[in-house]
Design an enzyme around this catalytic site. Structure first.
Site, short mmCIF file in Angstrom:
data_model
loop_
_atom_site.label_atom_id
_atom_site.label_comp_id
_atom_site.label_asym_id
_atom_site.label_seq_id
_atom_site.Cartn_x
_atom_site.Cartn_y
_atom_site.Cartn_z
N LYS A 183 34.07 -15.61 6.59
CA LYS A 183 35.43 -15.57 7.12
C LYS A 183 35.98 -14.17 6.94
CE LYS A 183 38.31 -18.71 8.83
NZ LYS A 183 37.91 -19.99 9.42
N1 GLU Z 1 37.84 -20.40 12.94
C1 GLU Z 1 37.18 -21.59 13.36
C2 GLU Z 1 36.87 -22.49 12.18
O1 GLU Z 1 37.50 -22.41 11.15
C3 GLU Z 1 35.98 -21.30 14.25
C4 GLU Z 1 34.88 -20.50 13.63
C5 GLU Z 1 33.77 -20.10 14.61
O2 GLU Z 1 33.79 -20.55 15.74
O3 GLU Z 1 32.92 -19.33 14.18
O4 GLU Z 1 36.04 -23.34 12.25
#
Ligand code: GLU
Length: 416
Positions: A104
């Site tokens: 993240k």
């Molecule tokens: N931000 C989204 C999540 O928390 C998508 C992450 C992604 O598609 O890599 O799942």
């Protein structure tokens, strides 16, 4: 009270490991993120001043494949939150069995306070700062709270300029014109609806009669509310950062979308039979299904005793605190955990990346039917384990995920 989301993640992880019969030795490495990068991001503002923002990219695990996870722009993010969000991505990708680890990223910023040019400069400088750890085989960002397709386009362009050729597979959730996937934008909300249908069916709650409340009207909550409404279900409450709307007979979500698009807020909507409510009221309404799809730590130990919903589907990451989770469990509330409930987004991110690597495009029906197949398979697996081991859906989902990651780690072995 300040909740530490990483500590909360660890407490569920330890429980899942215990239930699986793993010793600390088996999974200890997974209690720590593999790599944490903190970067200073200087940006020349439109008025000529220089502001320096703090950014992060945290890679929790790469055991099952490249790290994967969104980038959040929010004024309150801190390192513990990004750590937890990175770990949740590892478990999310493992529970739906797509070949990724978890990561993240975040920048401590309120994006609504920036001009388009400032936002572009901020995104590009941040991308350059984390460039050494990115790549289609290494770490693939995506949108999250406060970021969108346009920002992903800037990330794709910045990475590509350094490489000297277009690299669409470095980021997902891009605009369609530069390699984005059909259905990606709606995927998280669509996945939430698929999971809700499945769990309601298994709990003997007919969706046609169910009352639903959705907290958050962004890409996840807004889309989920719209799809529920299109399916003829009764959404009685929605909310955004400013206010909540309630109509016990069901809201007209189409009309509310138009109002929100024109005014950039739900405030001021005056539909027949609709009144404004607070955030706490929304969470404790007399509904069958509650979908928290805003931020972390919304359902706390003060809210939990007052929750009346029979099913909670976690559209957001980490909306329920550990203590609230225990209280809700005692009350018999079925909680579909974030790592399963909101995995639709990363599942279609995976489809986008596959399309980019193969340089082909799927039509939206292919995307949506594959999404449905993966979500239902994952719900089946988690529910089967939950029944067999008499554990909550949250612990069961962690067990499915942890088992996959530990097995991958064991097969690969510890280097050197
Ligand atoms: N931000 C989204 C999540 O928390 C998508 C992450 C992604 O598609 O890599 O799942």
């Amino acid at each position: 009270m300040k909740y530490n989301p990483y500590e909360q993640m660890l407490s569920v992880l330890d429980l899942a490991a215990e239930k699986l019969g793993y010793t600390l030795n088996d999974y200890n490495a997974l209690r720590y993120p593999e790599r944490e990068l903190t970067v200073a991001v200087p940006v020349e503002m439109d008025d000529g001043t220089l502001k320096v923002f703090t950014g992060y990219r945290i890679q929790h695990s790469s055991s099952r494949g490249p790290c994967k996870g969104g980038i959040r722009f929010h004024p309150d993010v801190d390192v513990d939150e990004v750590r937890a969000l990175a770990a949740w991505m590892t478990w999310k990708c493992a529970v739906v069995n797509i070949p990724y680890g978890g990561a993240k990223g975040a920048i401590q910023v309120d994006p609504s306070g920036l001009s388009d040019r400032e936002l572009s400069r901020l995104t590009r400088r941040y991308t350059a700062a984390i460039l050494p750890v990115l790549g289609p085989e290494r770490d693939i960002p995506a949108p999250d709270v406060g970021t969108d397709a346009r920002i992903m386009g800037w990330i794709m362009d910045t990475y590509s300029m350094f490489k000297g050729y277009a690299v669409p597979g470095v980021v997902t959730g891009k605009p369609i014109e530069i390699g984005g996937s059909l259905g990606r934008k709606e995927a998280t909300g669509r996945g939430v609806v698929i999971v809700t249908d499945e769990i309601a069916f298994r709990s003997g709650i007919p969706m046609q009669k169910a009352k639903i409340a959705v907290q958050g009207f962004g890409n996840v909550g807004g889309t989920a509310a719209r799809i529920f409404y299109e399916k003829g279900y009764t959404v009685v409450a929605v909310s955004d950062v400013h206010t909540g709307l309630y109509n016990e007979k069901g809201l007209n979500i189409d009309e509310i979308f138009k109002h929100a698009e024109a005014n950039r807020t739900l405030r001021g909507y005056t539909g027949k039979g609709t009144r404004e409510i607070s955030n706490d009221e929304l969470l404790t309404l007399n509904v069958d299904i509650l979908v928290p799809a805003a931020l972390e730590n919304q359902i706390t130990e003060t809210i939990a005793p007052k929750v009346k919903a029979k099913i909670i589907v976690e559209g957001a990451n980490g909306p329920t605190t550990t203590r609230a989770d225990e209280i809700l469990k005692e009350k018999g509330v079925v909680i579909v955990p974030d790592i399963l409930a909101n995995a639709g987004g990363v599942v279609v991110s995976y489809f986008e990346w596959v399309q980019n690597l193969q340089a082909i495009f799927w039509d939206v029906h292919e995307v949506n039917s594959m999404l449905k197949k993966i979500m239902i398979r994952s719900v089946d697996e988690v529910c089967a384990l939950s029944k067999g081991k008499d554990t909550s859906l949250r612990v069961s989902a962690y067990m499915v995920a942890l088992d996959r990651v530990v097995k991958a780690k064991k097969i690969r072995g510890i280097f050197p």
